[in-house]
Write a protein that holds these residues in place. Structure first.
Motif, PDB file in Angstrom:
ATOM      1  N   ALA A   1       0.822  -1.207   0.000  1.00 12.45           N
ATOM      2  CA  ALA A   1       0.000   0.000   0.000  1.00 12.45           C
ATOM      3  C   ALA A   1       0.860   1.263   0.000  1.00 12.45           C
ATOM      4  N   LEU A   2       0.375   2.280  -0.692  1.00 15.84           N
ATOM      5  CA  LEU A   2       0.963   3.617  -0.654  1.00 15.84           C
ATOM      6  C   LEU A   2      -0.027   4.537   0.062  1.00 15.84           C
ATOM      7  N   THR A   3       0.285   4.934   1.288  1.00  6.31           N
ATOM      8  CA  THR A   3      -0.602   5.757   2.094  1.00  6.31           C
ATOM      9  C   THR A   3      -0.447   7.231   1.749  1.00  6.31           C
ATOM     10  N   PRO A   4      -1.390   8.063   2.164  1.00  2.00           N
ATOM     11  CA  PRO A   4      -1.231   9.514   1.970  1.00  2.00           C
ATOM     12  C   PRO A   4       0.057  10.050   2.586  1.00  2.00           C
ATOM     13  N   LEU A   5       0.450   9.494   3.733  1.00  2.00           N
ATOM     14  CA  LEU A   5       1.697   9.918   4.361  1.00  2.00           C
ATOM     15  C   LEU A   5       2.887   9.600   3.463  1.00  2.00           C
ATOM     16  N   ALA A   6       2.860   8.427   2.833  1.00  2.00           N
ATOM     17  CA  ALA A   6       3.945   8.053   1.928  1.00  2.00           C
ATOM     18  C   ALA A   6       3.992   8.976   0.718  1.00  2.00           C
ATOM     19  N   LEU A   7       2.830   9.309   0.171  1.00  2.00           N
ATOM     20  CA  LEU A   7       2.786  10.215  -0.981  1.00  2.00           C
ATOM     21  C   LEU A   7       3.296  11.599  -0.614  1.00  2.00           C
ATOM     22  N   ALA A   8       2.932  12.077   0.610  1.00  2.00           N
ATOM     23  CA  ALA A   8       3.434  13.369   1.068  1.00  2.00           C
ATOM     24  C   ALA A   8       4.950  13.324   1.247  1.00  2.00           C
ATOM     25  N   GLY A   9       5.449  12.188   1.723  1.00  2.00           N
ATOM     26  CA  GLY A   9       6.889  12.036   1.882  1.00  2.00           C
ATOM     27  C   GLY A   9       7.618  12.089   0.557  1.00  2.00           C
ATOM     28  N   MET A  10       7.034  11.484  -0.474  1.00  2.00           N
ATOM     29  CA  MET A  10       7.641  11.542  -1.803  1.00  2.00           C
ATOM     30  C   MET A  10       7.744  12.976  -2.294  1.00  2.00           C
ATOM     31  N   ALA A  11       6.678  13.773  -2.042  1.00  2.00           N
ATOM     32  CA  ALA A  11       6.700  15.172  -2.448  1.00  2.00           C
ATOM     33  C   ALA A  11       7.785  15.933  -1.693  1.00  2.00           C
ATOM     34  N   ALA A  12       7.904  15.670  -0.389  1.00  2.00           N
ATOM     35  CA  ALA A  12       8.926  16.333   0.413  1.00  2.00           C
ATOM     36  C   ALA A  12      10.329  15.970  -0.078  1.00  2.00           C
ATOM     37  N   THR A  13      10.507  14.709  -0.429  1.00  2.00           N
ATOM     38  CA  THR A  13      11.803  14.264  -0.923  1.00  2.00           C
ATOM     39  C   THR A  13      12.154  14.951  -2.235  1.00  2.00           C
ATOM     40  N   ALA A  14      11.181  15.052  -3.131  1.00  5.97           N
ATOM     41  CA  ALA A  14      11.423  15.702  -4.419  1.00  5.97           C
ATOM     42  C   ALA A  14      11.818  17.161  -4.230  1.00  5.97           C
ATOM     43  N   VAL A  15      11.145  17.865  -3.315  1.00  2.00           N
ATOM     44  CA  VAL A  15      11.484  19.259  -3.045  1.00  2.00           C
ATOM     45  C   VAL A  15      12.888  19.353  -2.456  1.00  2.00           C
ATOM     46  N   GLY A  16      13.217  18.430  -1.556  1.00  2.00           N
ATOM     47  CA  GLY A  16      14.547  18.437  -0.952  1.00  2.00           C
ATOM     48  C   GLY A  16      15.641  18.242  -1.977  1.00  2.00           C
ATOM     49  N   VAL A  17      15.452  17.310  -2.887  1.00  2.00           N
ATOM     50  CA  VAL A  17      16.440  17.076  -3.937  1.00  2.00           C
ATOM     51  C   VAL A  17      16.567  18.305  -4.826  1.00  2.00           C
ATOM     52  N   ALA A  18      15.439  18.938  -5.152  1.00  5.04           N
ATOM     53  CA  ALA A  18      15.477  20.135  -5.988  1.00  5.04           C
ATOM     54  C   ALA A  18      16.271  21.251  -5.323  1.00  5.04           C
ATOM     55  N   LEU A  19      16.134  21.406  -4.007  1.00  3.00           N
ATOM     56  CA  LEU A  19      16.888  22.426  -3.292  1.00  3.00           C
ATOM     57  C   LEU A  19      18.396  22.153  -3.362  1.00  3.00           C
ATOM     58  N   VAL A  20      18.771  20.897  -3.192  1.00  2.00           N
ATOM     59  CA  VAL A  20      20.196  20.565  -3.219  1.00  2.00           C
ATOM     60  C   VAL A  20      20.764  20.791  -4.598  1.00  2.00           C
ATOM     61  N   VAL A  21      20.051  20.324  -5.625  1.00  4.02           N
ATOM     62  CA  VAL A  21      20.572  20.409  -6.990  1.00  4.02           C
ATOM     63  C   VAL A  21      20.642  21.844  -7.476  1.00  4.02           C
ATOM     64  N   ARG A  22      19.633  22.655  -7.187  1.00  8.59           N
ATOM     65  CA  ARG A  22      19.577  24.011  -7.717  1.00  8.59           C
ATOM     66  C   ARG A  22      20.379  25.006  -6.889  1.00  8.59           C
ATOM     67  N   ALA A  23      20.730  24.630  -5.656  1.00  6.79           N
ATOM     68  CA  ALA A  23      21.495  25.555  -4.825  1.00  6.79           C
ATOM     69  C   ALA A  23      22.857  25.859  -5.420  1.00  6.79           C
ATOM     70  N   LYS A  24      23.408  24.877  -6.184  1.00  3.06           N
ATOM     71  CA  LYS A  24      24.737  25.065  -6.783  1.00  3.06           C
ATOM     72  C   LYS A  24      24.664  25.405  -8.276  1.00  3.06           C
TER      73      LYS A  24
END
Length: 293
Positions: free
Chosen positions: A269-292
């Protein structure tokens, strides 16, 4: 233009391919012990890469120091990381928990990347790394509910931690010492070094018995062609093109992608919490990649 599009797509392709490693391990490990599995995998990879090198007449490193560095990198990325992942899963550690431990790599990389490589890790990158860690925990939290040490011991967790240390050190070492390698001959040297270590371990501590069932054969084929040849080549290329902390941030996307694959293949199962976590992870990666950028 086409090369630029491929370069832009490489991180996403890498994350997708790398995530399937946990799936392949889950399919194949019931039929072979972890280092025995790795020995067979490495032998097949060495044969295929050797044929590729011979056919293309790829250049071998002329500097013996580079050969040594490639061997060390191979031990870290292949023998220790893969041995840790396979060993942990074989000892009963849930694949999701192994993915979570390995998902700590970006934080560990960022903590040491400055002193070792002289790369600056800014506040946006730290924010992105922290957000990515929170996202990974959210994705796997429901899958880890009820997990205790009744099904596995600290020896299994030690393998998972070894995998984390191996891939972190391997990424940094590759960036520092091996960026000038030819991908074909360099990768072959790395796998030969990993095989030279994994074979004695398998012979000493395992029975080396294999059940050649179809799931094992399919898992072996996938791990050899897609992971050992495809994903590893992408990883080495990404390390060569980008900063180590930026490359490491892509690993934050692996646990969420693994969760998606597990949902599609095993009905987890993919819960709403898991889906929210995926979104948070994607934003985190974007911050790291675009910061440089």
């Amino acid at each position: 233009m086409r090369n630029h599009a491929w370069t832009a797509a490489m991180p996403g392709v890498f994350v997708l391919l790398w995530s399937t490693g946990f799936i392949g391990a889950k399919f194949g490990l019931p039929y072979a012990e972890p280092f025995t599995f790795l020995v067979v995998r490495f032998v097949v990879v060495v044969v295929l890469l050797g044929a590729m090198v011979a056919a293309s007449k790829a250049a071998w490193p002329r500097d013996l120091k580079l050969v040594g560095h490639l061997a060390v990198s191979g031990l870290l990325v292949h023998a220790i990381y893969l041995g840790g992942v396979f060993g942990a899963i074989r000892l009963g550690v849930p694949a999701g928990l192994v993915a979570l431990v390995a998902g700590l790599q970006p934080l560990l990389t960022a903590a040491v990347v400055g002193p070792l490589l002289g790369e600056h890790v800014g506040w946006r990158q730290w924010l992105g790394l922290g957000l990515g860690l929170i996202g990974v925990a959210m994705v796997l939290s429901t899958r880890l509910t009820g997990v205790s040490f009744d099904g596995f011991g600290w020896d299994g967790m030690a393998f998972a931690i070894a995998a984390l240390l191996g891939i972190t050190a391997g990424t940094l070492y590759q960036k520092r010492f091996c960026t000038g390698m030819d991908l074909r001959t360099g990768t072959l040297i790395q796998y030969l070094a990993a095989l030279a270590v994994s074979l004695p371990v398998a012979m000493t501590f395992e029975t080396m018995e294999i059940r050649w069932a179809m799931p094992f054969v399919l898992a072996l084929g996938w791990l050899v062609l897609v992971l050992s040849l495809g994903a590893i080549s992408l990883l080495m290329t990404l390390i060569r093109l980008g900063e180590a902390a930026k490359v490491a941030s892509f690993f934050y996307l692996v646990p969420p992608m693994t969760a998606i694959l597990a949902f599609l293949l095993f009905g987890e199962a993919l819960t709403p919490l898991a889906l929210a976590g995926m979104a948070a992870t994607a934003v985190g990666v974007a911050l790291v990649v675009r910061a440089k950028a």
